[in-house]
Scaffold this active site. Structure first.
Site, PDB file in Angstrom:
ATOM      1  N   LYS A   3      -3.288   8.448   2.734  1.00 25.85           N
ATOM      2  CA  LYS A   3      -4.539   8.250   3.481  1.00 25.85           C
ATOM      3  C   LYS A   3      -4.393   8.745   4.925  1.00 25.85           C
ATOM      4  O   LYS A   3      -5.354   9.249   5.511  1.00 25.85           O
ATOM      5  CB  LYS A   3      -4.966   6.777   3.466  1.00 25.85           C
ATOM      6  CG  LYS A   3      -5.410   6.254   2.102  1.00 25.85           C
ATOM      7  CD  LYS A   3      -6.615   6.967   1.546  1.00 25.85           C
ATOM      8  CE  LYS A   3      -7.195   6.264   0.328  1.00 25.85           C
ATOM      9  NZ  LYS A   3      -8.161   7.095  -0.403  1.00 25.85           N
TER      10      LYS A   3
ATOM     11  N   TYR B 187       0.837  -1.210   0.000  1.00 24.68           N
ATOM     12  CA  TYR B 187       0.000   0.000   0.000  1.00 24.68           C
ATOM     13  C   TYR B 187       0.874   1.264   0.000  1.00 24.68           C
ATOM     14  O   TYR B 187       0.495   2.303  -0.524  1.00 24.68           O
ATOM     15  CB  TYR B 187      -0.957  -0.032   1.205  1.00 24.68           C
ATOM     16  CG  TYR B 187      -2.187   0.812   1.013  1.00 24.68           C
ATOM     17  CD1 TYR B 187      -3.055   0.602  -0.061  1.00 24.68           C
ATOM     18  CD2 TYR B 187      -2.508   1.829   1.903  1.00 24.68           C
ATOM     19  CE1 TYR B 187      -4.183   1.379  -0.238  1.00 24.68           C
ATOM     20  CE2 TYR B 187      -3.638   2.613   1.731  1.00 24.68           C
ATOM     21  CZ  TYR B 187      -4.470   2.374   0.660  1.00 24.68           C
ATOM     22  OH  TYR B 187      -5.599   3.158   0.490  1.00 24.68           O
TER      23      TYR B 187
HETATM   24  P1  NAD Z   1     -12.192   3.299  -8.636  1.00 20.42           P
HETATM   25  O1  NAD Z   1     -11.023   2.990  -9.489  1.00 20.42           O
HETATM   26  O2  NAD Z   1     -13.512   2.792  -9.053  1.00 20.42           O
HETATM   27  O3  NAD Z   1     -12.303   4.858  -8.380  1.00 20.42           O
HETATM   28  C1  NAD Z   1     -11.183   5.688  -8.267  1.00 20.42           C
HETATM   29  C2  NAD Z   1     -11.582   7.004  -8.887  1.00 20.42           C
HETATM   30  O4  NAD Z   1     -10.511   7.951  -8.725  1.00 20.42           O
HETATM   31  C3  NAD Z   1     -11.840   6.895 -10.400  1.00 20.42           C
HETATM   32  O5  NAD Z   1     -13.134   7.316 -10.703  1.00 20.42           O
HETATM   33  C4  NAD Z   1     -10.832   7.840 -11.004  1.00 20.42           C
HETATM   34  O6  NAD Z   1     -11.350   8.539 -12.123  1.00 20.42           O
HETATM   35  C5  NAD Z   1     -10.573   8.791  -9.845  1.00 20.42           C
HETATM   36  N1  NAD Z   1      -9.324   9.520 -10.033  1.00 20.42           N
HETATM   37  C6  NAD Z   1      -8.069   9.015 -10.122  1.00 20.42           C
HETATM   38  N2  NAD Z   1      -7.209  10.005 -10.456  1.00 20.42           N
HETATM   39  C7  NAD Z   1      -7.961  11.141 -10.560  1.00 20.42           C
HETATM   40  C8  NAD Z   1      -7.654  12.475 -10.927  1.00 20.42           C
HETATM   41  N3  NAD Z   1      -6.428  12.851 -11.286  1.00 20.42           N
HETATM   42  N4  NAD Z   1      -8.667  13.380 -10.950  1.00 20.42           N
HETATM   43  C9  NAD Z   1      -9.938  13.025 -10.628  1.00 20.42           C
HETATM   44  N5  NAD Z   1     -10.278  11.774 -10.299  1.00 20.42           N
HETATM   45  C10 NAD Z   1      -9.303  10.837 -10.286  1.00 20.42           C
HETATM   46  O7  NAD Z   1     -11.788   2.740  -7.188  1.00 20.42           O
HETATM   47  P2  NAD Z   1     -12.497   2.811  -5.754  1.00 20.42           P
HETATM   48  O8  NAD Z   1     -11.972   1.641  -5.029  1.00 20.42           O
HETATM   49  O9  NAD Z   1     -13.951   2.998  -5.891  1.00 20.42           O
HETATM   50  O10 NAD Z   1     -11.830   4.097  -5.117  1.00 20.42           O
HETATM   51  C11 NAD Z   1     -12.583   5.143  -4.524  1.00 20.42           C
HETATM   52  C12 NAD Z   1     -11.942   5.592  -3.219  1.00 20.42           C
HETATM   53  O11 NAD Z   1     -12.096   4.565  -2.258  1.00 20.42           O
HETATM   54  C13 NAD Z   1     -10.451   5.899  -3.307  1.00 20.42           C
HETATM   55  O12 NAD Z   1     -10.172   7.002  -2.479  1.00 20.42           O
HETATM   56  C14 NAD Z   1      -9.826   4.650  -2.713  1.00 20.42           C
HETATM   57  O13 NAD Z   1      -8.554   4.879  -2.175  1.00 20.42           O
HETATM   58  C15 NAD Z   1     -10.849   4.359  -1.627  1.00 20.42           C
HETATM   59  N6  NAD Z   1     -10.807   3.007  -1.071  1.00 20.42           N
HETATM   60  C16 NAD Z   1     -10.780   1.916  -1.886  1.00 20.42           C
HETATM   61  C17 NAD Z   1     -10.732   0.647  -1.335  1.00 20.42           C
HETATM   62  C18 NAD Z   1     -10.633  -0.569  -2.216  1.00 20.42           C
HETATM   63  O14 NAD Z   1     -10.241  -1.643  -1.720  1.00 20.42           O
HETATM   64  N7  NAD Z   1     -10.987  -0.488  -3.489  1.00 20.42           N
HETATM   65  C19 NAD Z   1     -10.738   0.482   0.066  1.00 20.42           C
HETATM   66  C20 NAD Z   1     -10.806   1.615   0.860  1.00 20.42           C
HETATM   67  C21 NAD Z   1     -10.829   2.878   0.288  1.00 20.42           C
END
Ligand code: NAD
Length: 265
Positions: A169, A162
């Protein structure tokens, strides 16, 4: 399934903007669907034209008419996004920030090898964006509001691969607390959901994500991983009056995994 009593009306008249839909597996999509089911009117942002193609049909599903481009890596993009939003709406009630990015090559191996350029880019996109969004969104929250972001357990404990995202984060979680103090006097609440691992594009960018997914499934108190609609339910709580007295909170929605000290097996 029987609809809940408050379905369709709980967020009636509330408007919000969602950052972070890439496809129908995105956490931001799970949240959008739920908030729309409960009556909210949503503006959706998209990072670029490739993603717009995927988001357009989703926006129709939830009757969202406002689609605004926003790429955090482009200077002034967030400002322009809020200028565009302000042309259509003079008030918003909530923001969901569910976006993050780091170079995939550095979500593999050792944190110590993080490059300066990726460190800065990761912190900019995954953390600072929320601060800038909070500032601009709060100026449109005339009757108080709710700002919500997404974090992960790797902010507090070392998780395999990570790396710099954990550092971003941690900064994001601390931003939630500072922002909640800055904006509390305007009755604006700031919180984060710390979600368990999900199978999304961002999730898959982390090396050996599948092993993390399997490990948390096996070791969490509920013996499973969290589902998209369950994250939607928690977001519903945070953007609605149900959480009116909650701010500065990092709320785990991870089937209890974060309380485990050692594997039971
Ligand atoms: P996802 O890939 O579906 O979404 C990530 C989003 O970030 C995408 O829509 C992308 O367009 C956007 N993004 C990336 N770079 C960008 C930029 N330069 N400008 C604007 N937008 C940008 O993945 P997700 O898992 O739904 O992620 C959403 C959030 O949840 C993130 O903050 C991620 O860290 C967090 N999260 C994810 C998990 C997991 O296991 N997937 C767990 C906990 C938290």
């Amino acid at each position: 399934m029987q609809p809940y009593y408050f379905q369709n009306i709980m967020l009636k008249g509330k408007k919000g903007i969602i950052f972070g839909i890439a496809n129908d597996h995105s956490i931001a999509w799970g949240i959008s669907k739920k908030l729309s089911e409960y009556g909210a009117e949503l503006a959706l942002t998209y990072q670029n034209d490739t993603l717009l193609k995927r988001i357009k049909p989703l926006s129709k599903e939830i009757n969202s008419k406002l689609l605004i481009e926003c790429d955090f890596s482009q200077s002034n993009s967030i400002k322009k996004c809020f200028d565009d939003l302000n042309q259509e709406w003079n008030n918003i009630d909530f923001v969901v920030h569910a976006a993050a990015f780091s170079n995939k090559d550095e979500l593999n191996g050792r944190y110590i090898d993080t490059s300066l350029s990726n460190f800065i880019n990761t912190l900019n996109i995954s953390c600072y964006s929320f601060t800038e969004i909070s500032k601009l969104a709060s100026s449109m929250m005339n009757n108080g509001g709710s700002l919500l972001t997404l974090s992960f357990y790797g902010a507090n404990k070392v998780m395999p691969n990570y790396n710099v995202m954990g550092v971003a984060k941690a900064a994001l979680e601390m931003s939630v607390k500072y922002l909640s103090v800055d904006l509390g006097k305007n009755n604006i609440r700031v919180n984060a959901i710390s979600a368990g691992p999900m199978r999304t594009i961002a999730g898959a960018a982390i090396a050996k994500a599948r092993e993390v997914y399997k490990y948390t499934e096996k070791n969490s108190p509920l013996h499973r991983n969290v589902r998209l609609d369950e994250l939607g339910n928690t977001a519903l709580y945070f953007v609605s009056d149900l959480s009116k007295a909650v701010s500065g909170e990092i709320h785990y929605v991870d089937c209890g995994f974060n309380i485990i000290g050692m594997s039971q097996y």
